[in-house]
Design a protein around this motif. Sequence first.
Motif, short mmCIF file in Angstrom:
data_model
loop_
_atom_site.label_atom_id
_atom_site.label_comp_id
_atom_site.label_asym_id
_atom_site.label_seq_id
_atom_site.Cartn_x
_atom_site.Cartn_y
_atom_site.Cartn_z
N CYS A 138 0.82 -1.21 0.00
CA CYS A 138 0.00 0.00 0.00
C CYS A 138 0.86 1.26 0.00
O CYS A 138 0.48 2.28 -0.57
N MET B 271 -4.99 5.33 0.50
CA MET B 271 -5.18 5.11 1.94
C MET B 271 -4.28 6.06 2.72
O MET B 271 -4.69 6.65 3.71
N MET C 171 -3.52 3.52 -3.63
CA MET C 171 -4.87 3.13 -3.22
C MET C 171 -5.57 4.23 -2.43
O MET C 171 -6.68 4.07 -1.96
N CYS D 249 -1.04 7.46 -1.57
CA CYS D 249 -0.52 6.22 -2.15
C CYS D 249 -1.44 5.83 -3.30
O CYS D 249 -2.46 6.47 -3.55
CU LIG Z 1 -2.10 2.51 -0.18
#
Ligand SMILES: [Cu+2]
Length: 120
Positions: A71, A112, A110, A108
């Motif tokens: 991630c 998150m 994704m 990042c």
């Molecule tokens: Cu991430």
Amino acid sequence: MSILINLSGIILAGLIVWWFWLSKPDKRKRPDVTGETTVIVENGVYQPGVIHARAGQPLTLHFDRRDPSPCAEQVIFHGLEASEFLDNGKVTTVTLSNPPRGEYRFTCQMQMYQGRLIVD
Ligand SMILES: [Cu+2]
């Protein structure tokens, strides 16, 4: 008794005025910027999560990745066409040579990890 209640009401109103209008001179002042910041990438957060920069001045960011999860492996600056892969356990330097005025998210892949870059 009612005088006391009125008085405390006035004091309370005064405190509210002070709190909302008078106690935040820092918000109007442009924050100091150094043009260079280390960002620690760990436990799902960027530290610091908000970075200030000056328009037209180069900004160098050293991403210190301390999270082995996939991630955390990339940082993307949305709206700035900039991204970089980060090696775990290493510091990766990202330079934005001429960031335009504005507010940008960096995340990042994704999204998150979330950070904000404020250029003024
Ligand atoms: Cu991430």
